[in-house]
Design an enzyme around this catalytic site. Structure first.
Site, PDB file in Angstrom:
ATOM      1  CE  LYS A  28      -3.078  -2.523   3.114  1.00 30.51           C
ATOM      2  NZ  LYS A  28      -3.308  -2.753   4.543  1.00 30.51           N
ATOM      3  N   GLY A  29       2.120   1.069   0.426  1.00 30.51           N
ATOM      4  CA  GLY A  29       2.999   2.199   0.717  1.00 30.51           C
ATOM      5  C   GLY A  29       3.216   3.187  -0.404  1.00 30.51           C
ATOM      6  CG  ASP A  63      15.017  -0.939   4.854  1.00 27.82           C
ATOM      7  OD1 ASP A  63      15.834  -0.098   5.240  1.00 27.82           O
ATOM      8  OD2 ASP A  63      14.581  -1.841   5.594  1.00 27.82           O
ATOM      9  CG  PHE A 105      10.428   2.767  11.182  1.00 26.04           C
ATOM     10  CD1 PHE A 105      10.771   1.605  10.509  1.00 26.04           C
ATOM     11  CD2 PHE A 105       9.090   3.140  11.216  1.00 26.04           C
ATOM     12  CE1 PHE A 105       9.813   0.819   9.894  1.00 26.04           C
ATOM     13  CE2 PHE A 105       8.118   2.357  10.601  1.00 26.04           C
ATOM     14  CZ  PHE A 105       8.488   1.198   9.939  1.00 26.04           C
ATOM     15  CG  ASP A 157       2.762   0.723   7.491  1.00 27.90           C
ATOM     16  OD1 ASP A 157       3.619   0.529   6.596  1.00 27.90           O
ATOM     17  OD2 ASP A 157       2.400  -0.171   8.275  1.00 27.90           O
ATOM     18  NE  ARG A 207      -0.563   1.687   5.032  1.00 29.56           N
ATOM     19  CZ  ARG A 207       0.501   0.950   4.719  1.00 29.56           C
ATOM     20  NH1 ARG A 207       1.478   1.456   4.012  1.00 29.56           N
ATOM     21  NH2 ARG A 207       0.588  -0.309   5.116  1.00 29.56           N
TER      22      ARG A 207
HETATM   23  P1  IMP Z   1      13.288  -4.106   1.746  1.00 25.69           P
HETATM   24  O1  IMP Z   1      13.008  -5.423   1.114  1.00 25.69           O
HETATM   25  O2  IMP Z   1      14.085  -4.248   3.003  1.00 25.69           O
HETATM   26  O3  IMP Z   1      13.918  -3.104   0.807  1.00 25.69           O
HETATM   27  O4  IMP Z   1      11.875  -3.591   2.276  1.00 25.69           O
HETATM   28  C1  IMP Z   1      11.262  -2.493   1.768  1.00 25.69           C
HETATM   29  C2  IMP Z   1       9.910  -2.366   2.428  1.00 25.69           C
HETATM   30  O5  IMP Z   1      10.035  -2.296   3.853  1.00 25.69           O
HETATM   31  C3  IMP Z   1       9.277  -1.068   2.011  1.00 25.69           C
HETATM   32  O6  IMP Z   1       8.514  -1.208   0.838  1.00 25.69           O
HETATM   33  C4  IMP Z   1       8.459  -0.702   3.224  1.00 25.69           C
HETATM   34  O7  IMP Z   1       7.182  -1.300   3.147  1.00 25.69           O
HETATM   35  C5  IMP Z   1       9.209  -1.290   4.389  1.00 25.69           C
HETATM   36  N1  IMP Z   1      10.058  -0.275   5.065  1.00 25.69           N
HETATM   37  C6  IMP Z   1      11.389  -0.217   5.067  1.00 25.69           C
HETATM   38  N2  IMP Z   1      11.842   0.830   5.783  1.00 25.69           N
HETATM   39  C7  IMP Z   1      10.736   1.469   6.241  1.00 25.69           C
HETATM   40  C8  IMP Z   1      10.540   2.652   7.057  1.00 25.69           C
HETATM   41  O8  IMP Z   1      11.468   3.363   7.497  1.00 25.69           O
HETATM   42  N3  IMP Z   1       9.252   2.991   7.316  1.00 25.69           N
HETATM   43  C9  IMP Z   1       8.177   2.268   6.845  1.00 25.69           C
HETATM   44  N4  IMP Z   1       8.330   1.156   6.086  1.00 25.69           N
HETATM   45  C10 IMP Z   1       9.599   0.765   5.795  1.00 25.69           C
HETATM   46 MG    MG Z   2       6.297  -1.422   0.691  1.00 21.96          MG
END
Ligand code: IMP
Ligand code: MG
Length: 174
Positions: A41-42, A101, A150, A157, A163
């Site tokens: 949803k992000g 991330d 974070f 979220d 959000r």
């Molecule tokens: P990755 O596979 O570790 O790159 O995960 C990315 C996903 O983790 C993003 O699409 C977000 O949904 C979530 N995420 C990573 N960091 C944050 C943050 O600081 N705040 C909120 N969601 C996060």
């Molecule tokens: Mg996401």
């Protein structure tokens, strides 16, 4: 529980940067149309703001993925919870994501989408946390790099809350 949220990137700055990114995208896709894929949803807020400012034709589709793992670390094994409605074959696909991330989710997701034979496949990210990267993923368009904190707002979220904040904020007491 209520959190203290400190503003990291104010609304005006987010809007201005998305506007600039959309202008760059419009220039790069001159003469083409963009099939914008938003990852639920992000990325919804970002995808909509971006789409509104893009001047070449845009179609939109949505998918939802969940990566196995706990709440804070993704495993990189992506399960499609809701798939796209339309095929990607021959389309100029631009994926909109909220944040990169570790890169695990996107690395796997981009491979899944590439398998569907789009004419081109690019990535636009609202936020990038380069310090956290585990798997090499680079966005073609990045609005902001953020520190390893974070963040919430503009689609992002904390346990499904915040959000709807119109700015990017840091949760100080998560
Ligand atoms: P990755 O596979 O570790 O790159 O995960 C990315 C996903 O983790 C993003 O699409 C977000 O949904 C979530 N995420 C990573 N960091 C944050 C943050 O600081 N705040 C909120 N969601 C996060
Ligand atoms: Mg996401």
């Amino acid at each position: 529980m209520d959190h203290n949220i400190r503003i990291l990137i104010p609304e005006k700055e987010v809007e201005e940067k998305i506007r600039q990114t959309a202008a760059q995208i419009s220039e790069d896709y001159q003469g083409k149309s963009i099939h914008l894929v938003s990852v639920l949803k992000g990325s919804v807020f970002f995808a909509c703001e971006l789409a509104k400012r893009i001047t070449v034709p845009v179609t939109m589709d949505f998918m939802s993925v969940s990566s196995y793992g706990d709440n804070t670390t993704s495993s990189g094994v992506v399960r499609i919870v809701k798939d796209l409605d339309a095929p990607l074959e021959g389309k100029d696909v631009l994926v909109a994501e909220d944040i990169i991330d570790t890169g695990r989710t996107l690395h796997h997701l981009m491979a899944i989408l590439e398998d569907r034979n789009p004419a081109s496949l690019k990535l636009a990210a609202l936020l990038d946390k380069p310090d956290r990267r585990v798997v090499a993923v680079e966005a073609d368009y990045t609005c902001f790099e953020v520190p390893d904190e974070f963040v919430v707002g503009y689609g992002l979220d904390c346990a499904q809350q915040y959000r709807n904040l119109p700015f990017i904020g840091v949760v100080e007491n998560a």
